[in-house]
Design a protein around this motif. Structure first.
Motif, mmCIF file in Angstrom:
data_model
loop_
_atom_site.group_PDB
_atom_site.id
_atom_site.type_symbol
_atom_site.label_atom_id
_atom_site.label_comp_id
_atom_site.label_asym_id
_atom_site.label_seq_id
_atom_site.Cartn_x
_atom_site.Cartn_y
_atom_site.Cartn_z
ATOM 1 N N ASN A 57 8.116 -5.185 -16.378
ATOM 2 C CA ASN A 57 8.139 -6.569 -14.823
ATOM 3 C C ASN A 57 6.545 -6.264 -14.282
ATOM 4 O OD1 ASN A 57 9.252 -7.530 -12.023
ATOM 5 N ND2 ASN A 57 8.936 -6.241 -11.258
ATOM 6 N N SER A 58 6.239 -7.411 -13.733
ATOM 7 C CA SER A 58 4.792 -7.004 -13.236
ATOM 8 C C SER A 58 4.691 -5.870 -12.234
ATOM 9 C CB SER A 58 4.118 -8.488 -12.505
ATOM 10 O OG SER A 58 4.455 -8.748 -11.996
ATOM 11 N N TRP A 59 3.700 -4.895 -11.516
ATOM 12 C CA TRP A 59 3.034 -4.442 -10.261
ATOM 13 C C TRP A 59 3.223 -5.906 -9.040
ATOM 14 C CZ3 TRP A 59 4.659 -0.410 -8.863
ATOM 15 C CH2 TRP A 59 4.215 0.385 -7.914
ATOM 16 N N GLN A 60 2.735 -6.617 -9.167
ATOM 17 C CA GLN A 60 2.568 -7.902 -8.287
ATOM 18 C C GLN A 60 4.209 -8.308 -8.076
ATOM 19 O OE1 GLN A 60 0.871 -8.144 -11.083
ATOM 20 N NE2 GLN A 60 -1.588 -7.482 -10.042
ATOM 21 N N GLY A 61 5.154 -8.467 -9.211
ATOM 22 C CA GLY A 61 6.464 -8.919 -8.462
ATOM 23 C C GLY A 61 7.121 -7.567 -8.243
ATOM 24 N N PHE A 62 7.237 -6.631 -8.292
ATOM 25 C CA PHE A 62 7.437 -5.530 -7.144
ATOM 26 C C PHE A 62 7.438 -5.520 -6.172
ATOM 27 C CE2 PHE A 62 7.803 -1.639 -5.342
ATOM 28 C CZ PHE A 62 8.627 -1.063 -5.745
ATOM 29 N N GLN A 63 5.639 -5.518 -5.446
ATOM 30 C CA GLN A 63 4.842 -5.689 -4.166
ATOM 31 C C GLN A 63 5.808 -6.621 -3.561
ATOM 32 O OE1 GLN A 63 1.001 -6.034 -5.613
ATOM 33 N NE2 GLN A 63 0.953 -3.753 -4.619
ATOM 34 N N GLN A 64 5.850 -8.170 -4.489
ATOM 35 C CA GLN A 64 6.601 -8.620 -3.380
ATOM 36 C C GLN A 64 8.155 -8.911 -2.830
ATOM 37 O OE1 GLN A 64 5.480 -12.092 -2.403
ATOM 38 N NE2 GLN A 64 7.157 -12.042 -1.284
ATOM 39 N N GLU A 65 8.721 -7.752 -4.215
ATOM 40 C CA GLU A 65 10.395 -7.951 -4.020
ATOM 41 C C GLU A 65 10.245 -6.665 -2.793
ATOM 42 O OE1 GLU A 65 12.924 -8.757 -4.410
ATOM 43 O OE2 GLU A 65 11.913 -10.697 -6.118
ATOM 44 N N LEU A 66 9.548 -5.601 -2.470
ATOM 45 C CA LEU A 66 9.152 -4.784 -1.159
ATOM 46 C C LEU A 66 8.739 -5.854 -0.024
ATOM 47 C CD1 LEU A 66 9.259 -1.696 -0.263
ATOM 48 C CD2 LEU A 66 6.645 -1.603 -1.120
ATOM 49 N N ILE A 67 7.838 -6.308 -0.552
ATOM 50 C CA ILE A 67 7.652 -7.578 0.519
ATOM 51 C C ILE A 67 8.618 -8.034 1.397
ATOM 52 C CG2 ILE A 67 6.135 -9.386 2.094
ATOM 53 C CD1 ILE A 67 4.285 -8.784 0.408
ATOM 54 N N THR A 68 9.281 -8.290 1.028
ATOM 55 C CA THR A 68 10.839 -9.674 0.876
ATOM 56 C C THR A 68 12.282 -8.666 1.635
ATOM 57 O OG1 THR A 68 10.242 -11.007 -1.047
ATOM 58 C CG2 THR A 68 12.714 -10.664 -0.485
ATOM 59 N N ALA A 69 11.945 -6.754 0.822
ATOM 60 C CA ALA A 69 13.096 -6.588 1.355
ATOM 61 C C ALA A 69 12.357 -5.535 3.000
ATOM 62 C CB ALA A 69 13.197 -4.637 0.792
ATOM 63 N N ILE A 70 11.205 -5.570 3.081
ATOM 64 C CA ILE A 70 11.064 -5.201 4.501
ATOM 65 C C ILE A 70 11.222 -6.434 5.660
ATOM 66 C CG2 ILE A 70 9.013 -4.717 6.126
ATOM 67 C CD1 ILE A 70 7.267 -3.249 3.529
ATOM 68 N N VAL A 71 10.629 -7.564 4.924
ATOM 69 C CA VAL A 71 10.969 -8.825 6.381
ATOM 70 C C VAL A 71 12.451 -8.984 6.004
ATOM 71 C CG1 VAL A 71 10.776 -11.701 6.063
ATOM 72 C CG2 VAL A 71 8.833 -9.501 5.419
ATOM 73 N N SER A 72 13.098 -8.932 5.313
ATOM 74 C CA SER A 72 14.657 -8.975 5.588
ATOM 75 C C SER A 72 15.178 -7.877 6.979
ATOM 76 C CB SER A 72 15.292 -8.765 4.457
ATOM 77 O OG SER A 72 16.629 -8.632 4.846
ATOM 78 N N TRP A 73 14.673 -6.587 6.520
ATOM 79 C CA TRP A 73 14.820 -5.653 7.634
ATOM 80 C C TRP A 73 14.220 -5.618 9.323
ATOM 81 C CZ3 TRP A 73 11.987 -1.998 10.806
ATOM 82 C CH2 TRP A 73 13.065 -1.357 11.268
#
Length: 116
Positions: free
Chosen positions: A55-71
């Protein structure tokens, strides 16, 4: 398309068989700080998945942003306490599932019912 860039994924090991890291990895004063070993492992797994091309690091970062926004978007009574690494693990789980890196229903050996 080939970029001509090669990634050297060979690891060096010490005499006890453990991975030997460059001095900057273990003496860097700006290295990440963790409150628990599970946070360190989650961080290492995310970095490893990126370093080994899963997985790309940018892809992981985007998933992290998505998880935080969801919270953040959840109602206050459903959010629970802010725990950065809970969002990190949520993002990591999404990446692992999306890329099929673990079989569905995988259970750690130490958590299996037949463990003695």
């Amino acid at each position: 398309m080939t970029t001509g860039k090669t990634t050297d994924t060979r690891l060096d090991y010490d005499e006890s068989g453990k991975v030997s890291f460059h001095d900057s990895c273990v003496t860097d004063l700006n290295q990440p700080k963790f409150d628990a070993d599970c946070q360190r492992r989650a961080f290492g797994l995310a970095v490893g998945l990126s370093e080994f091309g899963h997985n790309s690091w940018q892809g992981f970062q985007q998933e992290l942003i998505t998880a935080i926004v969801s919270w953040q978007d959840a109602p206050d009574d459903e959010r629970g306490r802010w725990e950065y690494y809970e969002h990190w693990v949520t993002a990591l789980n999404t990446v692992i599932q999306r890329h099929g890196l673990l079989d569905e229903g995988y259970v750690n050996p130490e958590d299996r019912d037949d463990h003695h």
